[in-house]
Structures are given as structure tokens and as C-alpha cells.
Design a protein around this motif. Structure first.
Motif, PDB file in Angstrom:
ATOM      1  N   TRP A   1      -7.306  -0.531 -12.241  1.00 23.66           N
ATOM      2  CA  TRP A   1      -7.290   0.125 -10.935  1.00 23.66           C
ATOM      3  C   TRP A   1      -6.479  -0.665  -9.913  1.00 23.66           C
ATOM      4  O   TRP A   1      -5.770  -0.081  -9.065  1.00 23.66           O
ATOM      5  CB  TRP A   1      -8.727   0.315 -10.419  1.00 23.66           C
ATOM      6  N   HIS A   2      -6.565  -2.000  -9.959  1.00 16.34           N
ATOM      7  CA  HIS A   2      -5.916  -2.855  -8.968  1.00 16.34           C
ATOM      8  C   HIS A   2      -4.397  -2.762  -9.075  1.00 16.34           C
ATOM      9  O   HIS A   2      -3.694  -2.568  -8.064  1.00 16.34           O
ATOM     10  CB  HIS A   2      -6.393  -4.304  -9.174  1.00 16.34           C
ATOM     11  N   GLY A   3      -3.888  -2.889 -10.289  1.00 16.74           N
ATOM     12  CA  GLY A   3      -2.452  -2.786 -10.484  1.00 16.74           C
ATOM     13  C   GLY A   3      -1.934  -1.399 -10.134  1.00 16.74           C
ATOM     14  O   GLY A   3      -0.855  -1.254  -9.530  1.00 16.74           O
ATOM     15  N   LEU A   4      -2.692  -0.352 -10.495  1.00 16.30           N
ATOM     16  CA  LEU A   4      -2.282   1.011 -10.178  1.00 16.30           C
ATOM     17  C   LEU A   4      -2.305   1.269  -8.671  1.00 16.30           C
ATOM     18  O   LEU A   4      -1.446   1.982  -8.137  1.00 16.30           O
ATOM     19  CB  LEU A   4      -3.199   2.002 -10.898  1.00 16.30           C
ATOM     20  N   TYR A   5      -3.286   0.675  -7.982  1.00 13.38           N
ATOM     21  CA  TYR A   5      -3.340   0.791  -6.521  1.00 13.38           C
ATOM     22  C   TYR A   5      -2.079   0.200  -5.894  1.00 13.38           C
ATOM     23  O   TYR A   5      -1.428   0.825  -5.034  1.00 13.38           O
ATOM     24  CB  TYR A   5      -4.589   0.086  -6.004  1.00 13.38           C
ATOM     25  N   HIS A   6      -1.692  -0.991  -6.344  1.00 15.79           N
ATOM     26  CA  HIS A   6      -0.497  -1.626  -5.777  1.00 15.79           C
ATOM     27  C   HIS A   6       0.781  -0.940  -6.253  1.00 15.79           C
ATOM     28  O   HIS A   6       1.781  -0.926  -5.513  1.00 15.79           O
ATOM     29  CB  HIS A   6      -0.486  -3.115  -6.112  1.00 15.79           C
TER      30      HIS A   6
END
Length: 600
Positions: free
Chosen positions: A437-442
Motif C-alpha cells: 500500500w505504501h509504495g502504491l500510495y507514493h
């Protein structure tokens, strides 16, 4: 240096997805303010404390810079007379006037980026001495939205009647980048202050929010801002090959600003004398310290950007000096001619054939670091986006906690923790392989920064399928708010707030969305369960009053006004306080001065 100052506070964890307000479309306006978050956590509680300052001095002038506050030139004193040439604000009080919210009045502010007060106005710059035969102060930083390196070299050569400032903007990328630069010079405003420029016409920009070409000074005489009723900008049609602008008081004493021709724009701004304009002056500088601004920029107006080609550097020189006009009340043409004659004697900004090499120090290495800026330039250098430079070094020892997750991504291919936003071609490429989720958010933030909204929404949708994190919920909600779908935004923001109830900026956005979605009762219920500190914040109390009014509870809204409502982050041009007052008390009621921030 001891100053009375209110701290600008921490940066909001919510990146600014909205584009800056655009009055007249121009090719250079960015789709958002990414990677930046707002600085909106300040209060109106200034205290006396030590602020880092750097002093330059020769036989004639003393200049003081604040490296920790955007490199602001804070003071310029004429040693022969003891006069302060700038508006040296008695208090540094952040207020909501900048692209990232927090801004303070006074001195000379350097503005790079896009229309408005720049992203680093309350942030530290690197400061160092330069390898030169006399002291040359270099202030520099990596500006992350445009991906540019800005360098400001300031000096007082022996015997010089002027502070010499050479500005360099470098584009290290292959692509052309829109460039905006304005040097905003605050000077004291007295009843007799007069502003002169080599122009007979100007583009007027006032409360109607449009440019109109008018005679300058015209009839009535607009060269005396102390006589204006309303706030206004005048962008001059400069005709001189030595661009200049000056402000002098009734005795003929003041400041002269000149530049080399690349900086061709000149502007005058004043708050006017209406109750709202006067209140803004008091809000920013206290009741006895009025000011106006004379400014210099690369384009004619602040609604324009210029294309800086890839791998290209622009440099220009500015000077700041005392001005004494023997006949300050002479007709405008005569007074202007006298100022022009003096401007043409400043050696560093004369026509090219007569000008010494003002930017001779531009490529010289630094010799001693005085103050550290951010680690973002070092991170970009590590990513291959900036070359090594002895003139503007970004060493590894400036890397800190904010850059650590991105170094891990660069070296190991994984982005740990909850990193602050970083955007750019290299980072977008690395994030395309993200699955958490974190990488996709950024990834979504990087796509949004390029203007690819569909791609950003797709990335955030994938992130939601992995984890319904408040940052992702908020990003999707903000996209709905920008599109005018407040109902959908409110649903997402309520969920985000439930997951992160202690994040005040998220609370503020949730309340605003609920009111806009026609759910004032839900907004009031949320307020009733807030932490006492969050509920007491001025912006929260304003939203509570607005929600109460929308819910038909005029008494609750009236009590908030009667108790005294102070909104530290009231936006320039925002009419929320007077609208609230008149809604509670009627259009014919007298608006208290404390609630009058009307610009016209």
C-alpha cells in the motif's frame, strides 16, 4: 540574533494535491504543490528567542540574512545615517499567504517556483562563505517541485554603496522547466511614501481579479500607496535598459533596487487603507509598523512563467542601496528621471559594456559552511538527478531521517515506514514496481505530480485493496473534493479520521467536507468528540460555527463569535469571518474590526 517570533510549526503529513489558484492560465502553472505539505500548525504566540543570522558589512552598509527562514534578507542599514532601509518587522508572525500557507512579512523574500510566496519561505537554506577576496555569502538549496537548484550570492564589496546580490537558477534536467522568480522587498510605508519606476504604464490587478493596463501614476496619483483605499498590485511596463524601482519617504530618503536586464519585471503592492487592509497590516506586523512591497521579477507580471531549457543556467544581478532624492515632491517625471540617473551609476547593473563581472563568483567553490539546509539535494544527487558541484555541494552528511526511507528504496528497492512525499522521474521509475500500500500510495503521488490523474487514482485504488490507510483514503477524498464531489469525499474522510483522529489537518479537511456535503450535524458531532486542544484551534472553531449555522443553531455560532474567534491560518482574501458575522447578525450590523479582513 534575538527576534520576536512565532514558530512556523511542523509540516502537515498531508501532501498538497490541489494546484495553486490560477487567475489567468499560463503554461507554467503546476498541477499540484507536490511534494510539499502545508505549514499550517502555527499559533499567534510569538516569543523572544535566538534566531540564526549572518551579517555582511562594509564601510557603508550592514546586511543581515536569516538562513533558517528562506534566506530572508532581514535588515539593510545605511551606516552613514543609521536608517533601516527595509521593513524590519517587529514580530515574525506566520500567516496564511504562501503557497504552503505559512508566510511572514518583512525584509527581502526570494521567490522561486510558481505564482505566490515560494515553498521554502519558512524553510532553511544552506549557507556558506565563497572563495573570494572579500566576504561573499552563498545561500542555496534544491527546490523540489521544479527540480531546480537556486543559488543567491550576496556581497558588500569594499566601498560599495550597494548590496550586490547575484542569483543563479540551474536546471539539471533535460526537460524545459517553467521558471518563476520575484524578489519581494518590504519597505516602511509612511503617509508620504512615493514609489518610482521607469514606466508610464502599469498593469493594475485589484479585487476584480483581472489585469487592466492603466497610466502610471495616473490621476489620482497612485504612486503614493498610503492614499489607496483598497489593496492592489501594479506591474510596471519598464522602459529602461537598467531596470529599477524605488520607494522614498516625504523627505526623499528610501531604497533603490536595480538589476541587470534579465530581471525586467517590477511591481508595487500595497494593502490600502480600508479597514480590512489595515487589519491585515496589523495581523502581520502589529499596529504601528505599516509596510508596502516593491518587487523585481523575471517576467512582466506574477501570472507568467518563463521556459528554462534543460541543462541551462540563468544568472542575473540585483543591487539594494540607499536613495536620497533632493526634490522628492517634484513632478513624477522629474523625480523619476533623478532616480534613473542615480540607478545608472550603480556599477554592477549598468549596461553590459560598462558593467563589471557581477557574477564572477557564481562558479567559485564554497570554503566554509555556516548553516545547513535540507538533505533533499543530497538525496537527489544520490539518485543521479544532480551532479556534484563545489559551488553548491549537497553532501551525504546532510541526509537525515526524512531521506532515509528513500535511500532504502534507492539501494534495496523497498520503501519502508511512512515516508514523506518525494517526486521526480527517478522516483516514479522505482515506484512502478510497488505492490504494497505504501509504495502504491507514493506511486500515485508521483503520477499526480506529473498531471496523470487517472494513473494516480488507479494506483490509489490498488493501494486501497491492500490496506485502507488514512493517507490513501485522504488522497482519494481530495481528488473527489477537487472534482466537486463533496459527498464522496466526506465518506472517505470520515473513515480516515476514525483511523487517525489525532491528525489535526485531517480533522480540518473532514469537517470542511462534511459541511460542503450538507452534513452539518455530522460535523458538529465530530467536533463534540475532539481532543480539547484540537477543538480549541481557531480553524476548528470557525468550522464549528459554520456547521452550527448550517444546522440552524444560530445561537451556537453566535456564542463562538461573542467569545472571540481568532483563526491563525485565515487565508489572504478569505471572507469567512465577515460572512459568518453577517449571517448571525444581519447584513446591516456593524462588523467588528477584529473580524474585518475584507480586501475591497
Amino acid at each position: 540574533m534575538q527576534l520576536t517570533i512565532a514558530d512556523a510549526g511542523p509540516v502537515s503529513p498531508l501532501p498538497i494535491l490541489r494546484p495553486p489558484a490560477v487567475v489567468i492560465p499560463d503554461f507554467g502553472h503546476p498541477p499540484s504543490m507536490l511534494p510539499y505539505g502545508k505549514r499550517d500548525s502555527y499559533r499567534r504566540d510569538p516569543v523572544v528567542r535566538e534566531v540564526p543570522a549572518i551579517t555582511l558589512e562594509n564601510e557603508r552598509l550592514r546586511a543581515v540574512f536569516l538562513p533558517g527562514l528562506g534566506g530572508r534578507l532581514w535588515s539593510l542599514v545605511d551606516l552613514a545615517t543609521g536608517r533601516e532601509l527595509l521593513h524590519r518587522n517587529p514580530v515574525i508572525q506566520p500567516a496564511n499567504l504562501a503557497l504552503r500557507d505559512a508566510w511572514f512579512a518583512g525584509g527581502v523574500e526570494w521567490n522561486l517556483g510558481t505564482t505566490g510566496h515560494w515553498a521554502l519561505t519558512c524553510d532553511p537554506l544552506h549557507a556558506a562563505w565563497v572563495d573570494a577576496p572579500y566576504p561573499v555569502l552563498r545561500l542555496y538549496e534544491y527546490e523540489r517541485m521544479r527540480g531546480l537548484v537556486v543559488q543567491i550570492d550576496a556581497s558588500l564589496p569594499p566601498g560599495s554603496p550597494a548590496l550586490v546580490v547575484s542569483v543563479t537558477v540551474r536546471n539539471p534536467r533535460q526537460e524545459t522547466v517553467p521558471v518563476y522568480w520575484w524578489s519581494n522587498i518590504a519597505v516602511p510605508q509612511t503617509p508620504g511614501t512615493r514609489v518610482l519606476a521607469p514606466a508610464t504604464q502599469a498593469d493594475h490587478f485589484g479585487h476584480a481579479q483581472r489585469l487592466t493596463t492603466v497610466p502610471y501614476p495616473g490621476d489620482p496619483d497612485t504612486s503614493r500607496p498610503g492614499t489607496w483605499r483598497s489593496a492592489a498590485d501594479y506591474f510596471f511596463h519598464v522602459t529602461s535598459d537598467t531596470p529599477w524601482i524605488a520607494a522614498v519617504d516625504a523627505e526623499g530618503h528610501g531604497l533603490l533596487h536595480t538589476s541587470t536586464p534579465r530581471m525586467k519585471g517590477r511591481k508595487l503592492f500595497g494593502w490600502g487603507t480600508s479597514p480590512g487592509g489595515t487589519n491585515w497590516q496589523h495581523w502581520l506586523s502589529g499596529p504601528h509598523s505599516p509596510y508596502l512591497e516593491i518587487q523585481g521579477g523575471l517576467a512582466r507580471t506574477q501570472l507568467q512563467h518563463l521556459p528554462l531549457p534543460g541543462m541551462t543556467t540563468w544568472t542575473w544581478t540585483e543591487t539594494y542601496s540607499p536613495l536620497i532624492l533632493p526634490h522628492p515632491h517634484a513632478p513624477y517625471e522629474q523625480a523619476g528621471a533623478a532616480a534613473e540617473a542615480i540607478a545608472r551609476t550603480i556599477p554592477w547593473t549598468r549596461p553590459t559594456s560598462q558593467r563589471p563581472a557581477a557574477g564572477v563568483w557564481t562558479d567559485r567553490p564554497i570554503t566554509e559552511v555556516i548553516y545547513r539546509g535540507s538533505g533533499w539535494g543530497a538525496l537527489e544527487r544520490r539518485a543521479g538527478g544532480l551532479p556534484d558541484s563545489a559551488a553548491t555541494p549537497f553532501p551525504d552528511d546532510t541526509l537525515g531521517e526524512e531521506q532515509a526511507p528513500w535511500l532504502t528504496l534507492l539501494e534495496e528497492g523497498d520503501l519502508p515506514g511512512e515516508a514523506v512525499c518525494v517526486v521526480g522521474p527517478r522516483w516514479l521509475s522505482l515506484l512502478r514496481e510497488a505492490a504494497d500500500w505504501h509504495g502504491l500510495y507514493h506511486l500515485g503521488l508521483n503520477l499526480w505530480a506529473t498531471g496523470d490523474r487517472a494513473g494516480a487514482l488507479g494506483a490509489w485504488g490498488k493501494a486501497m485493496a491492500v490496506r485502507r490507510h488514512p493517507l490513501v483514503l485522504r488522497a482519494l477524498a481530495e481528488s473527489h473534493r477537487i472534482d466537486g464531489d463533496d459527498a464522496a469525499a466526506a465518506v472517505l474522510l470520515l473513515e480516515a479520521h476514525t483511523l487517525a483522529p489525532a491528525v489535526r489537518p485531517l480533522t480540518i479537511e473532514t469537517l470542511a467536507a462534511l459541511i460542503a456535503a450538507g452534513r452539518p450535524a455530522d460535523a458538529l458531532a465530530l467536533v463534540d468528540h475532539l481532543d480539547p486542544d484540537d477543538r480549541a484551534h481557531g480553524r476548528t472553531r470557525l468550522l464549528e460555527a459554520q456547521a452550527a449555522l448550517a444546522a440552524g443553531d444560530r445561537a451556537r455560532a453566535g456564542r463562538i463569535l461573542e467569545e472571540g474567534l481568532v483563526v491563525p491560518d485565515l487565508r489572504e482574501g478569505e471572507n469567512a469571518l465577515d460572512d459568518l458575522w453577517f449571517a448571525c447578525h444581519g447584513e446591516d450590523s456593524a462588523l467588528p474590526a477584529a473580524y474585518d479582513f475584507r480586501m475591497s
